[in-house]
Design a protein around this motif. Structure first.
Motif, short mmCIF file in Angstrom:
data_model
loop_
_atom_site.label_atom_id
_atom_site.label_comp_id
_atom_site.label_asym_id
_atom_site.label_seq_id
_atom_site.Cartn_x
_atom_site.Cartn_y
_atom_site.Cartn_z
N TRP A 54 42.91 3.94 122.72
CA TRP A 54 41.48 3.72 122.90
C TRP A 54 40.94 3.08 121.62
O TRP A 54 41.10 3.62 120.53
N LEU A 57 34.86 -1.19 121.04
CA LEU A 57 34.44 -2.58 121.15
C LEU A 57 32.98 -2.66 120.72
O LEU A 57 32.11 -2.00 121.31
N LYS A 59 29.14 -3.83 120.14
CA LYS A 59 28.19 -4.40 121.08
C LYS A 59 26.83 -4.62 120.39
O LYS A 59 26.55 -4.04 119.35
N LEU A 71 39.22 -12.16 121.30
CA LEU A 71 39.93 -10.91 121.56
C LEU A 71 41.40 -11.24 121.79
O LEU A 71 41.74 -11.87 122.79
N TRP A 77 45.12 -4.17 129.65
CA TRP A 77 44.03 -3.35 129.10
C TRP A 77 42.84 -3.37 130.05
O TRP A 77 42.76 -4.18 130.96
N GLU A 78 41.93 -2.45 129.81
CA GLU A 78 40.69 -2.40 130.58
C GLU A 78 39.54 -1.99 129.67
O GLU A 78 39.76 -1.32 128.65
N LYS A 79 38.34 -2.41 130.03
CA LYS A 79 37.15 -2.00 129.27
C LYS A 79 36.44 -0.88 130.03
O LYS A 79 36.14 -1.02 131.22
N GLN A 81 33.42 2.58 129.51
CA GLN A 81 32.35 3.14 128.70
C GLN A 81 32.44 4.66 128.72
O GLN A 81 32.82 5.25 129.72
N ASP A 88 31.24 0.82 124.48
CA ASP A 88 32.29 0.03 125.10
C ASP A 88 33.62 0.35 124.42
O ASP A 88 33.71 0.35 123.18
N ILE A 89 34.65 0.59 125.22
CA ILE A 89 35.95 1.01 124.68
C ILE A 89 37.05 0.24 125.40
O ILE A 89 37.05 0.12 126.62
N CYS A 90 37.97 -0.30 124.62
CA CYS A 90 39.15 -0.99 125.15
C CYS A 90 40.28 0.05 125.29
O CYS A 90 40.62 0.73 124.32
N THR A 274 30.42 2.58 117.13
CA THR A 274 30.14 3.52 118.21
C THR A 274 29.07 4.51 117.79
O THR A 274 28.79 4.71 116.60
#
Length: 318
Positions: A54, A57, A59, A71, A77-79, A81, A88-90, A274
């Motif tokens: 995790w 990301l 913002k 990027l 991967w997925e984004k 929240q 926002d978290i990768c 964050t």
């Protein structure tokens, strides 16, 4: 909600108006605005089994405009929240052939100096609740009431808590237990880093019904225009007179000549990644809600692994 401005409001915040300020013998801060590129780089270790990462990301918000320049994420991967704060978290789902790969996020950031700013009517209750490492108990309430005795206005009470933390704690990263944002540890040991200073302040504030919250990212050096950034930095905000008021108590402790400034301001040379503690995400780490997220959280075979992580910056227009 009544909004009372009790801080000097920064002038029009444009890069052209940026001002680097030195207190004699102290590190610089940048007022007005700052503009920079920020690179967040992670080198993955050998992947020997089930693994997931995790990564925060960055913002845009009211005080920073973030443009993603690149990027480099060479795997699935997925984004997502987190549930409570909308960070926002990768999330990376790793395979053995991802061993040794580098993940890189490159941002362009325009950051404004932060002063007190209006709150919404719906925010206060959330920031009076306890967190795993920031409980509300009689010890914090007793200390807070003693520190704020005779103060009736929330701004004055918070200033008394701010001064209490500065006088009671020492910035010291020796031993074990520091760096987790553990308010009980900070209260008992009276040492720690920025996360411990602000966890203690937030616990004290909430214990006497002053909403307070946490944010984390990095300080951009003001005395040079490019290079590596040594570690993360975090800060806090409290609610008074219908406004969120930023504070940076660990920096005030380290730089006493800036203590007045850091009650009510964050300089422009900041980058927030964050907000909040105990982040609840889906997919959820096996270790549970994320304490706070600035460095990657990597879990492999049920264990937390710390990958090699670097932050770099380059000031634009310097």
């Amino acid at each position: 909600m009544k909004v009372t401005i009790r801080f000097a409001v920064a002038p029009a915040l444009f890069l052209a108006g940026a001002l680097t300020v030195h207190a004699a013998g102290e590190p610089a801060i940048i007022k007005g605005a700052d503009e920079f590129e920020f690179v967040y780089r992670v080198k993955l270790p050998e992947i020997t089994g089930a693994a997931r990462v995790w990564i925060p990301l960055a913002k845009t918000d009211a005080f920073q405009t973030v443009t993603v320049q690149e990027l480099k994420i060479p795997m699935k991967w997925e984004k997502v929240q987190d549930r409570n704060y909308g960070n926002d978290i990768c999330v990376l789902n790793l395979q053995s052939n991802d061993s040794g790969k580098t993940v890189e996020m490159r941002y362009k950031v325009m950051r404004k100096e932060k002063t007190a700013y209006p709150a919404t009517d719906t925010e206060a209750a959330r920031y009076l609740r306890p967190e795993k490492l920031v409980p509300i108990n009689e010890t914090f309430k007793t200390l807070a009431e003693k520190a704020a005795a005779g103060k009736t206005d929330d701004l004055d009470r918070a200033k008394a808590l701010y001064d209490h933390v500065i006088s009671r704690m020492r910035y010291d990263k020796s031993g074990t237990g520091w760096g987790r944002g553990d308010a009980v540890y900070a209260c008992d040991v009276r040492t720690g880093n920025c996360s411990d200073f602000h966890a203690y302040f937030i616990a004290l504030s909430r214990s006497i019904n002053i909403p307070a919250r946490f944010a984390i990212g990095a300080t951009i050096p003001a005395d040079k225009n490019e290079g590596k950034i040594e570690g993360y930095h975090c800060w806090a905000e409290f609610l008074a007179d219908g406004q969120w008021v930023p504070v940076d108590i660990s920096e005030a402790w380290k730089n006493p000549k800036l203590a007045e400034y850091y009650f009510g301001h964050n300089p422009a040379n900041r980058f927030e990644l964050t907000k909040g503690r105990d982040l609840v995400v889906d997919p959820e780490p096996e270790s549970g809600p994320i304490n706070f997220l600035v460095y990657p959280l990597l879990e492999m075979n049920g264990e937390v692994i710390k990958p090699e992580t670097t932050f770099e910056f380059r000031r634009i227009g310097a």
